[in-house]
Design an enzyme around this catalytic site. Structure first.
Site, PDB file in Angstrom:
ATOM      1  N   SER A 247       0.842  -1.199   0.000  1.00 51.04           N
ATOM      2  CA  SER A 247       0.000   0.000   0.000  1.00 51.04           C
ATOM      3  C   SER A 247       0.879   1.253   0.000  1.00 51.04           C
ATOM      4  O   SER A 247       1.597   1.521   0.965  1.00 51.04           O
ATOM      5  CB  SER A 247      -0.910   0.012   1.230  1.00 51.04           C
TER       6      SER A 247
ATOM      7  N   HIS B 246      -1.085  -1.133  -4.430  1.00 54.89           N
ATOM      8  CA  HIS B 246      -2.363  -0.850  -3.788  1.00 54.89           C
ATOM      9  C   HIS B 246      -2.431   0.657  -3.502  1.00 54.89           C
ATOM     10  O   HIS B 246      -1.569   1.205  -2.805  1.00 54.89           O
ATOM     11  CB  HIS B 246      -2.490  -1.647  -2.485  1.00 54.89           C
TER      12      HIS B 246
ATOM     13  N   ASP C  87      -4.655   3.800  -2.123  1.00 50.01           N
ATOM     14  CA  ASP C  87      -5.782   4.139  -1.252  1.00 50.01           C
ATOM     15  C   ASP C  87      -6.244   5.567  -1.460  1.00 50.01           C
ATOM     16  O   ASP C  87      -5.522   6.510  -1.130  1.00 50.01           O
ATOM     17  CB  ASP C  87      -5.355   3.974   0.209  1.00 50.01           C
TER      18      ASP C  87
ATOM     19  N   MET D  56      -8.903   8.397  -0.378  1.00 50.86           N
ATOM     20  CA  MET D  56      -9.825   8.745   0.725  1.00 50.86           C
ATOM     21  C   MET D  56     -10.365  10.146   0.535  1.00 50.86           C
ATOM     22  O   MET D  56      -9.610  11.053   0.159  1.00 50.86           O
ATOM     23  CB  MET D  56      -9.088   8.678   2.057  1.00 50.86           C
TER      24      MET D  56
ATOM     25  N   HIS E 108      -8.131   1.394  -4.438  1.00 51.27           N
ATOM     26  CA  HIS E 108      -9.117   1.178  -3.376  1.00 51.27           C
ATOM     27  C   HIS E 108      -9.783   2.519  -3.060  1.00 51.27           C
ATOM     28  O   HIS E 108      -9.175   3.381  -2.425  1.00 51.27           O
ATOM     29  CB  HIS E 108      -8.379   0.608  -2.151  1.00 51.27           C
TER      30      HIS E 108
ATOM     31  N   MET F 206     -12.063   4.767  -1.094  1.00 55.46           N
ATOM     32  CA  MET F 206     -12.815   4.955   0.150  1.00 55.46           C
ATOM     33  C   MET F 206     -13.511   6.300   0.030  1.00 55.46           C
ATOM     34  O   MET F 206     -13.161   7.281   0.712  1.00 55.46           O
ATOM     35  CB  MET F 206     -11.844   4.904   1.346  1.00 55.46           C
TER      36      MET F 206
ATOM     37  N   MET G 277     -11.840  -5.639   4.754  1.00 58.03           N
ATOM     38  CA  MET G 277     -11.077  -4.699   5.580  1.00 58.03           C
ATOM     39  C   MET G 277     -10.833  -5.352   6.939  1.00 58.03           C
ATOM     40  O   MET G 277     -11.774  -5.720   7.641  1.00 58.03           O
ATOM     41  CB  MET G 277     -11.847  -3.386   5.773  1.00 58.03           C
TER      42      MET G 277
ATOM     43  N   GLY H 288      -9.222   4.102   6.671  1.00 53.69           N
ATOM     44  CA  GLY H 288      -8.910   5.511   6.887  1.00 53.69           C
ATOM     45  C   GLY H 288      -7.448   5.769   7.197  1.00 53.69           C
ATOM     46  O   GLY H 288      -6.947   6.855   6.912  1.00 53.69           O
ATOM     47  N   PHE H 289      -6.779   4.782   7.761  1.00 52.35           N
ATOM     48  CA  PHE H 289      -5.396   5.007   8.193  1.00 52.35           C
ATOM     49  C   PHE H 289      -4.562   3.746   8.020  1.00 52.35           C
ATOM     50  O   PHE H 289      -5.069   2.636   8.191  1.00 52.35           O
ATOM     51  CB  PHE H 289      -5.358   5.425   9.674  1.00 52.35           C
TER      52      PHE H 289
ATOM     53  N   ASP I 211      -7.027  -6.375   3.724  1.00 49.60           N
ATOM     54  CA  ASP I 211      -6.451  -5.031   3.788  1.00 49.60           C
ATOM     55  C   ASP I 211      -6.495  -4.463   5.202  1.00 49.60           C
ATOM     56  O   ASP I 211      -7.573  -4.172   5.733  1.00 49.60           O
ATOM     57  CB  ASP I 211      -7.223  -4.115   2.819  1.00 49.60           C
ATOM     58  N   GLY I 212      -5.303  -4.283   5.781  1.00 48.06           N
ATOM     59  CA  GLY I 212      -5.208  -3.610   7.071  1.00 48.06           C
ATOM     60  C   GLY I 212      -4.535  -4.460   8.133  1.00 48.06           C
ATOM     61  O   GLY I 212      -4.983  -5.572   8.425  1.00 48.06           O
TER      62      GLY I 212
HETATM   63  C1  DX5 Z   1      -6.588   1.615   5.227  1.00 50.25           C
HETATM   64  C2  DX5 Z   1      -6.089   1.312   3.841  1.00 50.25           C
HETATM   65  C3  DX5 Z   1      -5.013   0.310   3.806  1.00 50.25           C
HETATM   66  C4  DX5 Z   1      -3.740   0.762   4.522  1.00 50.25           C
HETATM   67  C5  DX5 Z   1      -3.054  -0.483   5.018  1.00 50.25           C
HETATM   68  O1  DX5 Z   1      -7.717   2.365   5.152  1.00 50.25           O
HETATM   69  O2  DX5 Z   1      -7.136   0.808   3.033  1.00 50.25           O
HETATM   70  O3  DX5 Z   1      -4.705  -0.107   2.481  1.00 50.25           O
HETATM   71  O4  DX5 Z   1      -2.877   1.486   3.709  1.00 50.25           O
HETATM   72  O5  DX5 Z   1      -1.960  -0.120   5.792  1.00 50.25           O
HETATM   73  P1  DX5 Z   1      -1.321  -1.089   6.867  1.00 50.25           P
HETATM   74  O6  DX5 Z   1      -0.883  -2.315   6.099  1.00 50.25           O
HETATM   75  O7  DX5 Z   1      -0.210  -0.305   7.439  1.00 50.25           O
HETATM   76  O8  DX5 Z   1      -2.404  -1.432   7.857  1.00 50.25           O
HETATM   77 ZN    ZN Z   2      -6.577  -0.113   1.059  1.00 48.96          ZN
END
Ligand code: DX5
Ligand code: ZN
Length: 217
Positions: free
Chosen positions: A7, A32, A34, A36, A65, A67, A136, A141-142, A174-175
């Site tokens: 990611s 990947h 992200d 947001m 991805h 969000m 998820m 979000g983070f 993911d996460g």
């Molecule tokens: C969270 C994202 C993830 C995030 C994963 O909202 O969708 O893709 O970047 O990060 P790690 O692997 O650090 O949890």
């Molecule tokens: Zn993601």
């Protein structure tokens, strides 16, 4: 072998080109990405211009991805920016079936992401229409959050649903994926692992990607 999807949210954006080259040279499979919007999730990340730039040097699949609310407004622009897989959130889509058809008609693979509280059974009527389910394993979000262990049961439920409907769908997690929990995820049925902090905060990202890649089902 699992699909490994670092990611880029966790990469060093001051060295985006070098980070992309590192992924190109590594055994990773997907980038990947992200996106947001600060509305669907309580954070704002990056958008189309960054993805366009990554697309110029990336030699691997761009797994985007979203969000965001109202993803249908932007699907075409993400295709133009270089997305190969476009994943939307079931919680953001009252017309999920229509959104999936739109993504596929634009020539992308369609992914559907589920928040930790959303049951897999809600996918029953679209499972044969999609290419990827993104479970998820943190609240979106983070980066850098702790893995939610109930995800393991969701992988089992999703595997069952996929099998029952003879669907051809990849399970992406993911996460909070780490070198410690990755094997259990793969053994339970995950096909693709997203890893942000585990890859980019490690002392040797390429080696970490290798270690994830070497996990056998
Ligand atoms: C969270 C994202 C993830 C995030 C994963 O909202 O969708 O893709 O970047 O990060 P790690 O692997 O650090 O949890
Ligand atoms: Zn993601």
């Amino acid at each position: 072998m699992p699909i490994i999807a670092p990611s880029m949210l966790s990469c060093n954006f001051l060295q985006l080109e070098e980070e992309c080259k590192m992924i190109n040279e590594s055994s990773a499979d997907w980038f990947h990405l992200d996106v947001m919007d600060g509305r669907f999730v309580p954070n704002i990340s990056f958008g189309l211009p960054i993805i366009e730039h990554i697309h110029q040097i990336a030699k691997k699949t761009l797994d985007v991805h979203l969000m965001i609310l109202e993803p249908e407004k932007y699907a075409e622009q993400f295709k133009k920016a270089g997305a190969d897989i476009l994943t939307i959130h079931i919680e953001a889509c009252p017309h999920l079936h229509r959104n999936i058809q739109q993504i596929k008609s634009l020539g992308m693979k369609a992914g559907v992401a589920l928040n930790p509280h959303t049951p897999v059974s809600l996918l029953e009527n679209v499972i044969t229409d999609i290419d990827v389910v993104c479970l998820m394993s943190v609240n979106p979000g983070f980066g850098g959050q702790k893995f939610i262990p109930q995800t393991i049961d969701k992988i089992r439920a999703l595997k069952h649903l996929i099998h029952q409907s003879s669907a051809n769908v990849l399970i992406e997690i993911d996460g909070g994926v780490t070198l410690e929990n990755a094997a259990a995820l793969i053994h339970t049925g995950a096909d693709a692992l997203v890893a942000g902090n585990t890859v980019f905060k490690s002392s040797n990202p390429k080696e970490t990607i290798n270690s994830l890649k070497k996990i056998y089902a």
